[in-house]
Scaffold this motif. Structure first.
Motif, PDB file in Angstrom:
ATOM      1  N   PRO A   1       0.820  -1.219   0.000  1.00  0.00           N
ATOM      2  CA  PRO A   1       0.000   0.000   0.000  1.00  0.00           C
ATOM      3  C   PRO A   1       0.856   1.273   0.000  1.00  0.00           C
ATOM      4  N   LYS A   2       1.925   1.277   0.777  1.00  0.00           N
ATOM      5  CA  LYS A   2       2.826   2.436   0.791  1.00  0.00           C
ATOM      6  C   LYS A   2       3.485   2.615  -0.577  1.00  0.00           C
ATOM      7  N   LYS A   3       3.886   1.496  -1.181  1.00  0.00           N
ATOM      8  CA  LYS A   3       4.514   1.561  -2.508  1.00  0.00           C
ATOM      9  C   LYS A   3       3.552   2.148  -3.534  1.00  0.00           C
ATOM     10  N   LEU A   4       2.284   1.753  -3.451  1.00  0.00           N
ATOM     11  CA  LEU A   4       1.297   2.282  -4.390  1.00  0.00           C
ATOM     12  C   LEU A   4       1.162   3.793  -4.245  1.00  0.00           C
ATOM     13  N   LYS A   5       1.049   4.294  -3.014  1.00  0.00           N
ATOM     14  CA  LYS A   5       0.897   5.733  -2.791  1.00  0.00           C
ATOM     15  C   LYS A   5       2.121   6.495  -3.283  1.00  0.00           C
ATOM     16  N   LEU A   6       3.316   5.983  -2.998  1.00  0.00           N
ATOM     17  CA  LEU A   6       4.543   6.653  -3.448  1.00  0.00           C
ATOM     18  C   LEU A   6       4.662   6.608  -4.970  1.00  0.00           C
ATOM     19  N   ALA A   7       4.212   5.503  -5.568  1.00  0.00           N
ATOM     20  CA  ALA A   7       4.250   5.404  -7.033  1.00  0.00           C
ATOM     21  C   ALA A   7       3.297   6.411  -7.669  1.00  0.00           C
ATOM     22  N   TYR A   8       2.109   6.570  -7.085  1.00  0.00           N
ATOM     23  CA  TYR A   8       1.189   7.586  -7.589  1.00  0.00           C
ATOM     24  C   TYR A   8       1.806   8.979  -7.446  1.00  0.00           C
ATOM     25  N   GLU A   9       2.403   9.248  -6.308  1.00  0.00           N
ATOM     26  CA  GLU A   9       2.992  10.564  -6.095  1.00  0.00           C
ATOM     27  C   GLU A   9       4.081  10.850  -7.131  1.00  0.00           C
ATOM     28  N   TRP A  10       4.990   9.874  -7.310  1.00  0.00           N
ATOM     29  CA  TRP A  10       6.076  10.074  -8.283  1.00  0.00           C
ATOM     30  C   TRP A  10       5.505  10.282  -9.689  1.00  0.00           C
ATOM     31  N   SER A  11       4.523   9.462 -10.060  1.00  0.00           N
ATOM     32  CA  SER A  11       3.970   9.522 -11.414  1.00  0.00           C
ATOM     33  C   SER A  11       3.226  10.824 -11.670  1.00  0.00           C
ATOM     34  N   ILE A  12       2.515  11.329 -10.655  1.00  0.00           N
ATOM     35  CA  ILE A  12       1.836  12.619 -10.797  1.00  0.00           C
ATOM     36  C   ILE A  12       2.863  13.729 -10.975  1.00  0.00           C
ATOM     37  N   ARG A  13       3.919  13.693 -10.198  1.00  0.00           N
ATOM     38  CA  ARG A  13       4.929  14.759 -10.224  1.00  0.00           C
ATOM     39  C   ARG A  13       5.803  14.724 -11.474  1.00  0.00           C
ATOM     40  N   ASN A  14       5.953  13.550 -12.084  1.00  0.00           N
ATOM     41  CA  ASN A  14       6.940  13.404 -13.149  1.00  0.00           C
ATOM     42  C   ASN A  14       6.372  13.085 -14.525  1.00  0.00           C
ATOM     43  N   THR A  15       5.067  12.881 -14.634  1.00  0.00           N
ATOM     44  CA  THR A  15       4.467  12.652 -15.940  1.00  0.00           C
ATOM     45  C   THR A  15       3.204  13.490 -16.075  1.00  0.00           C
ATOM     46  N   GLN A  16       2.754  13.615 -17.305  1.00  0.00           N
ATOM     47  CA  GLN A  16       1.485  14.283 -17.589  1.00  0.00           C
ATOM     48  C   GLN A  16       0.399  13.272 -17.950  1.00  0.00           C
ATOM     49  N   ALA A  17       0.645  12.006 -17.668  1.00  0.00           N
ATOM     50  CA  ALA A  17      -0.315  10.952 -18.006  1.00  0.00           C
ATOM     51  C   ALA A  17      -1.667  11.213 -17.347  1.00  0.00           C
ATOM     52  N   GLN A  18      -2.727  10.820 -18.033  1.00  0.00           N
ATOM     53  CA  GLN A  18      -4.080  10.995 -17.516  1.00  0.00           C
ATOM     54  C   GLN A  18      -4.601   9.734 -16.833  1.00  0.00           C
ATOM     55  N   TRP A  19      -3.899   8.609 -17.054  1.00  0.00           N
ATOM     56  CA  TRP A  19      -4.278   7.333 -16.450  1.00  0.00           C
ATOM     57  C   TRP A  19      -3.023   6.643 -15.922  1.00  0.00           C
TER      58      TRP A  19
END
Length: 228
Positions: free
Chosen positions: A114-132
């Motif tokens: 669960p922690k890995k998922l939250k950190l992965a979302y955070e990194w992906s939001i900060r570093n990509t413009q992906a919509q999904w």
């Protein structure tokens, strides 16, 4: 959040970013993925914990936790430290060669998903413009082109979770997936983790900002956080 992953430059903006959850020792799985579905795919990365559990496997309460069952012997600690040193060297070489791994600031063990998922979302939001964002395990495969075709027809501004949806699942009280911290008898609706799940950018943003308890699995945790 540390990483060696290099975001592709001057590429068409990505619709979906694939977050492949992988543990520190998953060398063969990552190699197989690079040679199969991830070949020539730029909008995907492996997410791995920066640190290993400091307790030797045989001294842990369970195989999937980082909680001691007993004090490790000197011999066990020496052997485990040697194992971790070799693992660290292999990870460094792998990351230097492929540049497709995000090393997250966390201990890497099963119950920390669960922690890995939250950190992965955070990194992906900060570093990509992906919509999904697709969460996938390193023992699974994805047809990225087909997924992008599906998602291109869905409104990216709304909150969506797409996957194998499960409802009214009983909360287990024993075994690998026991969840004594969750006080209800059934979980809120969630997308099963084994098949992977896709969330819209708005969901990912809300999840990583939500100060929720990390339960036994990333899939049920995601369902609980969204419910909250």
């Amino acid at each position: 959040i540390g990483t060696k992953y290099e975001i592709p430059k001057n590429k068409i903006p990505m619709l979906v970013f694939v977050m492949c959850m992988s543990h520190r020792g998953g060398f063969e799985n990552r190699r197989a993925i690079r040679q199969s579905w991830k070949r020539n795919i730029l909008n995907a990365a492996f997410f791995v914990g920066e640190r290993a559990c400091e307790i030797p496997h045989q001294a842990r309460s369970t195989r999937w936790s980082c909680i001691p069952k007993r004090e490790a012997t000197i011999t066990e600690m020496q052997a485990y430290q040697k194992e971790l040193q070799n693992e660290k060297m292999r990870l460094q070489e792998e990351n230097d060669s492929n540049r497709d791994m995000v090393m997250l600031d966390m201990k890497d063990f099963y119950r920390a998903l669960p922690k890995k998922l939250k950190l992965a979302y955070e990194w992906s939001i900060r570093n990509t413009q992906a919509q999904w964002f697709l969460k996938l395990d390193d023992d699974s495969a994805v047809r990225v082109g087909g997924l992008e075709s599906l998602l291109s027809r869905i409104d990216t501004t709304r909150m969506y979770v797409i996957g194998k949806i499960r409802r009214r699942v009983a909360v287990p009280k024993s075994g690998k997936w026991s969840d004594p911290e969750y006080s209800f008898s059934t979980y809120p609706t969630f997308a099963n983790g084994a098949e992977g799940h896709v969330v819209s950018r708005k969901v990912a943003e809300k999840v990583y900002l939500h100060n929720g308890i990390e339960y036994q699995g990333e899939d049920v945790s995601l369902g609980i956080w969204i419910s909250e």
